[in-house]
Scaffold this active site. Structure first.
Site, PDB file in Angstrom:
ATOM      1  N   LYS A  41      42.669  -9.084  51.617  1.00 52.88           N
ATOM      2  CA  LYS A  41      42.433  -8.131  50.527  1.00 52.88           C
ATOM      3  C   LYS A  41      41.491  -7.034  51.011  1.00 52.88           C
ATOM      4  CE  LYS A  41      41.036  -8.304  45.679  1.00 52.88           C
ATOM      5  NZ  LYS A  41      40.487  -9.182  44.647  1.00 52.88           N
ATOM      6  N   ARG A  90      35.513 -11.902  30.229  1.00 55.74           N
ATOM      7  CA  ARG A  90      35.219 -10.738  29.389  1.00 55.74           C
ATOM      8  C   ARG A  90      36.132 -10.623  28.192  1.00 55.74           C
ATOM      9  NH1 ARG A  90      35.633  -7.459  34.839  1.00 55.74           N
ATOM     10  NH2 ARG A  90      37.453  -8.779  34.734  1.00 55.74           N
ATOM     11  N   SER A 128      34.400  -4.281  38.402  1.00 55.49           N
ATOM     12  CA  SER A 128      34.088  -3.676  39.711  1.00 55.49           C
ATOM     13  C   SER A 128      35.087  -2.593  40.094  1.00 55.49           C
ATOM     14  CB  SER A 128      34.077  -4.748  40.803  1.00 55.49           C
ATOM     15  OG  SER A 128      33.065  -5.684  40.576  1.00 55.49           O
TER      16      SER A 128
HETATM   17  O1  PNS Z   1      36.091 -11.796  41.486  1.00 59.18           O
HETATM   18  P1  PNS Z   1      37.493 -12.330  41.555  1.00 59.18           P
HETATM   19  O2  PNS Z   1      38.338 -11.489  42.512  1.00 59.18           O
HETATM   20  O3  PNS Z   1      38.141 -12.474  40.210  1.00 59.18           O
HETATM   21  O4  PNS Z   1      37.376 -13.805  42.202  1.00 59.18           O
HETATM   22  C1  PNS Z   1      38.526 -14.574  42.454  1.00 59.18           C
HETATM   23  C2  PNS Z   1      38.155 -15.839  43.263  1.00 59.18           C
HETATM   24  C3  PNS Z   1      37.414 -15.459  44.532  1.00 59.18           C
HETATM   25  C4  PNS Z   1      37.271 -16.740  42.440  1.00 59.18           C
HETATM   26  C5  PNS Z   1      39.480 -16.588  43.586  1.00 59.18           C
HETATM   27  O5  PNS Z   1      40.384 -15.705  44.162  1.00 59.18           O
HETATM   28  C6  PNS Z   1      39.257 -17.756  44.527  1.00 59.18           C
HETATM   29  O6  PNS Z   1      38.688 -18.756  44.166  1.00 59.18           O
HETATM   30  N1  PNS Z   1      39.696 -17.593  45.786  1.00 59.18           N
HETATM   31  C7  PNS Z   1      39.486 -18.569  46.833  1.00 59.18           C
HETATM   32  C8  PNS Z   1      40.804 -19.200  47.278  1.00 59.18           C
HETATM   33  C9  PNS Z   1      41.221 -20.278  46.282  1.00 59.18           C
HETATM   34  O7  PNS Z   1      40.585 -21.299  46.138  1.00 59.18           O
HETATM   35  N2  PNS Z   1      42.345 -20.005  45.598  1.00 59.18           N
HETATM   36  C10 PNS Z   1      42.928 -20.924  44.626  1.00 59.18           C
HETATM   37  C11 PNS Z   1      42.347 -20.693  43.231  1.00 59.18           C
HETATM   38  S1  PNS Z   1      43.323 -21.596  42.094  1.00 59.18           S
END
Ligand code: PNS
Length: 165
Positions: A41, A90, A128
């Site tokens: 990303k 939110r 963000s």
């Molecule tokens: O701030 P965000 O982008 O909403 O955070 C998303 C985040 C980082 C919490 C989520 O993408 C995540 O946990 N990624 C790590 C990989 C993972 O465990 N994915 C499966 C989640 S079901």
């Protein structure tokens, strides 16, 4: 000792994030605020700088530890001895996504609970991606991000040749 993790992209951390971290830190003995270092990303700030901004913005919270992680959030949580994942919500649309993630994380690691904290109303509109959009177009973002983040946003956008006020 109750340990939780609060994961996210934090690109960059907003006042809404800080509000969630402050409130979560009151509920746990130790809170890891964890920046996902995701090479797939495209982020505005590298993970190390996002962690640095979080450390500055949460320096007043002695039981908060900010770091980056890669891979699954449940694996990261287990590596830190945490059995709770905190996420701020939110809106109802946030809840829909968060419930799906919570369900999948529960199947991946049944011992880890997800706790959804409603964002304080003052920050319910802060995101963000929108902060970055306003900053790129030259608007002030001081109301939505901590002062250190506002400064770093300006510096980064100037370095990239963008606006930044
Ligand atoms: O701030 P965000 O982008 O909403 O955070 C998303 C985040 C980082 C919490 C989520 O993408 C995540 O946990 N990624 C790590 C990989 C993972 O465990 N994915 C499966 C989640 S079901």
């Amino acid at each position: 000792m109750r340990i939780a993790v609060c994961p996210g992209s934090f690109d960059p951390v907003t006042r809404g994030h800080v509000d969630i971290v402050e409130r979560a830190a009151r509920l746990f003995d130790l809170l890891y605020v964890a920046v996902l270092d995701n090479t797939r990303k495209q982020a505005l700030f590298p993970a190390e700088e996002r962690v640095a901004m979080l450390r500055e913005a949460t320096a007043h919270l002695p039981n908060v530890c900010c770091e980056s992680f890669t891979g699954l959030v449940v694996d990261y949580a287990q590596s830190r001895g945490a059995d709770v994942i905190i996420r701020g919500v939110r809106s109802p649309s946030d809840c829909e996504y968060e419930l799906q993630m919570a369900g999948m994380n529960r199947e991946l690691a049944p011992g880890i609970e997800t706790l959804l904290l409603p964002t304080s109303p003052a920050y319910a509109h802060v995101r963000s991606s929108l902060v970055k959009e306003v900053a790129v177009l030259g608007g002030s973002v001081d109301a939505w991000v901590p002062e250190n983040v506002s400064r770093r946003l300006r510096e980064r956008l100037q370095a990239k040749g963008g606006a930044g006020r």
